[in-house]
Design a protein around this motif. Sequence first.
Motif, short mmCIF file in Angstrom:
data_model
loop_
_atom_site.label_atom_id
_atom_site.label_comp_id
_atom_site.label_asym_id
_atom_site.label_seq_id
_atom_site.Cartn_x
_atom_site.Cartn_y
_atom_site.Cartn_z
N HIS A 1 31.66 42.42 30.66
CA HIS A 1 31.90 41.51 31.60
C HIS A 1 32.53 40.37 31.25
CE1 HIS A 1 30.37 43.29 35.54
NE2 HIS A 1 29.38 43.66 34.80
N LEU A 2 31.99 39.93 30.05
CA LEU A 2 32.58 38.43 29.39
C LEU A 2 33.81 38.80 28.97
CD1 LEU A 2 29.20 36.77 27.90
CD2 LEU A 2 30.44 36.29 30.11
N GLU A 3 33.88 40.07 28.17
CA GLU A 3 35.24 40.48 27.71
C GLU A 3 36.30 40.32 28.65
OE1 GLU A 3 38.07 41.10 24.73
OE2 GLU A 3 35.95 40.43 24.52
N ARG A 4 36.15 41.17 29.70
CA ARG A 4 37.06 41.13 31.09
C ARG A 4 37.37 39.77 31.42
NH1 ARG A 4 36.18 44.76 36.31
NH2 ARG A 4 34.42 43.07 36.40
N LEU A 5 36.30 38.93 31.50
CA LEU A 5 36.68 37.50 31.86
C LEU A 5 37.40 36.75 30.93
CD1 LEU A 5 35.78 35.44 34.02
CD2 LEU A 5 33.56 34.93 33.09
N ARG A 6 37.20 36.71 29.72
CA ARG A 6 37.87 36.07 28.83
C ARG A 6 39.40 36.47 28.70
NH1 ARG A 6 32.90 36.37 25.00
NH2 ARG A 6 33.66 38.44 24.63
N GLU A 7 39.63 37.65 28.91
CA GLU A 7 40.93 38.32 28.61
C GLU A 7 41.81 37.84 29.83
OE1 GLU A 7 40.82 42.42 28.33
OE2 GLU A 7 40.10 42.49 26.00
N GLY A 8 40.93 37.61 31.18
CA GLY A 8 41.70 37.21 32.27
C GLY A 8 41.87 35.83 32.09
N GLN B 1 45.09 34.97 30.16
CA GLN B 1 46.39 35.22 30.89
C GLN B 1 46.51 33.96 31.69
OE1 GLN B 1 47.09 39.09 32.35
NE2 GLN B 1 45.12 39.85 31.51
N LEU B 2 45.66 33.46 32.33
CA LEU B 2 45.77 32.32 33.27
C LEU B 2 45.88 31.02 32.36
CD1 LEU B 2 43.16 33.28 36.21
CD2 LEU B 2 45.74 33.62 35.98
N ASN C 1 47.14 44.86 48.30
CA ASN C 1 48.13 44.16 47.75
C ASN C 1 48.47 44.45 46.27
OD1 ASN C 1 46.05 42.86 46.23
ND2 ASN C 1 46.48 40.94 47.20
N THR C 2 49.64 44.11 45.84
CA THR C 2 50.02 44.16 44.57
C THR C 2 49.65 43.18 43.60
OG1 THR C 2 52.05 45.32 45.25
CG2 THR C 2 52.01 44.44 42.95
N PRO C 3 48.98 43.46 42.47
CA PRO C 3 48.17 42.53 41.73
C PRO C 3 49.62 41.43 40.95
CG PRO C 3 48.28 44.71 40.54
CD PRO C 3 48.65 44.80 41.72
N GLU C 4 49.06 40.41 40.69
CA GLU C 4 50.30 39.33 40.03
C GLU C 4 50.42 39.76 38.55
OE1 GLU C 4 47.37 38.54 41.88
OE2 GLU C 4 48.07 37.26 43.73
N THR C 5 49.46 40.49 38.03
CA THR C 5 49.56 40.54 36.48
C THR C 5 49.79 42.16 36.44
OG1 THR C 5 47.19 40.40 36.53
CG2 THR C 5 48.64 38.54 35.77
N LYS C 6 50.03 42.56 35.20
CA LYS C 6 50.32 43.95 34.95
C LYS C 6 48.99 44.67 35.26
CE LYS C 6 51.56 47.44 31.73
NZ LYS C 6 52.04 47.56 30.20
N VAL C 7 47.59 44.14 35.11
CA VAL C 7 46.36 44.79 35.53
C VAL C 7 45.89 43.85 36.39
CG1 VAL C 7 44.39 45.68 34.66
CG2 VAL C 7 46.26 46.25 33.30
N ARG C 8 45.24 44.42 37.24
CA ARG C 8 44.52 43.48 38.43
C ARG C 8 43.41 42.40 37.74
NH1 ARG C 8 44.60 42.81 43.67
NH2 ARG C 8 45.81 44.88 44.05
N LEU C 9 43.24 41.17 37.93
CA LEU C 9 42.24 40.49 37.65
C LEU C 9 41.39 40.29 38.78
CD1 LEU C 9 44.36 37.65 35.88
CD2 LEU C 9 43.23 39.48 34.79
N LYS C 10 40.25 39.94 38.67
CA LYS C 10 38.94 39.63 39.47
C LYS C 10 39.16 38.17 39.61
CE LYS C 10 34.18 41.10 40.53
NZ LYS C 10 34.46 42.35 41.20
N SER C 11 40.25 37.91 40.50
CA SER C 11 40.26 36.55 40.80
C SER C 11 39.85 35.97 41.81
CB SER C 11 42.10 36.22 41.05
OG SER C 11 42.36 36.95 42.10
N LEU C 12 39.78 34.55 42.12
CA LEU C 12 39.47 33.86 43.31
C LEU C 12 40.09 33.97 44.63
CD1 LEU C 12 38.35 30.26 41.59
CD2 LEU C 12 36.98 32.51 41.74
N HIS C 13 41.24 34.54 44.58
CA HIS C 13 42.04 34.62 45.98
C HIS C 13 41.81 36.05 46.31
CE1 HIS C 13 45.38 36.27 43.21
NE2 HIS C 13 44.88 35.18 42.66
N PHE C 14 40.67 36.12 47.18
CA PHE C 14 39.93 37.33 47.48
C PHE C 14 40.57 37.72 48.93
CE2 PHE C 14 36.54 40.49 46.70
CZ PHE C 14 36.87 40.74 45.50
#
Length: 314
Positions: free
Chosen positions: A48-55, A58-59, A140-153
């Motif tokens: 989980h932390l690795e996915r979070l760090r990578e995201g 990107q931001l 919807n289409t993700p804003e990045t190449k791979v979808r992030l678990k972002s706050l705009h839900f």
Amino acid sequence: MNYIGLNGVPVRSSEAVVSVMDHGFMYGIGLFETFRTYEGHPSLLERHLERLREGCLQLGVSYQPDIAILRSEIAGLLALNGLRDGYFRLTVSAGEGPLGLTAEDYEQPTVILYVKSLPPVAPTLYTEGKQLWLLQTRRNTPETKVRLKSLHFMNNVRARRELSEYERLPDNGGSRLPSEGVMLTEDGVLSEGITSNLFFIHEGVLYTPEIETGILPGITRAVVLELAAGLGLSAREGRYSWDTLLRADEVFVTNSIQELIPVTRLICRYSEEGEKEAAYPACVQVGSGKIGPFTRDLLDLYRKKVGANADSDL
């Protein structure tokens, strides 16, 4: 939820404050992870932390967690809230910024660690499973190449509101099973559930929508794909239709809180082309109407790996 963590400090949730100038609040710039504990140990925390760090990278959000400190914070919040185990959400919001969009990096994000009791589980959830509704809300289409678990839900919220309308129907699909909804992409292929990834099994092969459909690359999804090989299950990622799902021998959905949940009924109120709704839901039973043998074996393997060794990197 009496206590949460705010920037590493436990505070009463009623007293926690986030700045109105936080760009997570203003523009949805931020990410989150949800995970659970087993006997107090956070499950798959490294992943989980690795996915979070990578995201966050990107931001442009500076976030480098200390995993030992985070584990201690998790244990402390469980104790403060009188919980043996809990449902956690770790949120990294961008932090304060000016009014208006900026290209500058965010050096001081707001980090919030929420916790609540694990949701109650009906005895039949892992035997009779859920019913899966085909939603009209499109993924919807993700804003990045791979979808992030972002706050705009918002896309997920709209889908959940649609599902709630179906759940209020007099017959609710003719069943009292709990429900999940699945969204199609704009071009009409299966993507994912509102809060889950989708799998199905047909003639001894495991299928799941590919990442390129815009789905979230779920942590549990990845573990299931790894475990499939141990059962001799060939796994394929691709683009599949609702009609293909209707022919499945087994269907299940995954997330980090509820693990693997069998789907035993498929329900559609409209055609994939968006034609007029049918008078009543069209229901299809999956397999025998109970958890299938491959799903049961995968669930058992998952619990052995994750439940018994929740901190291990599988």
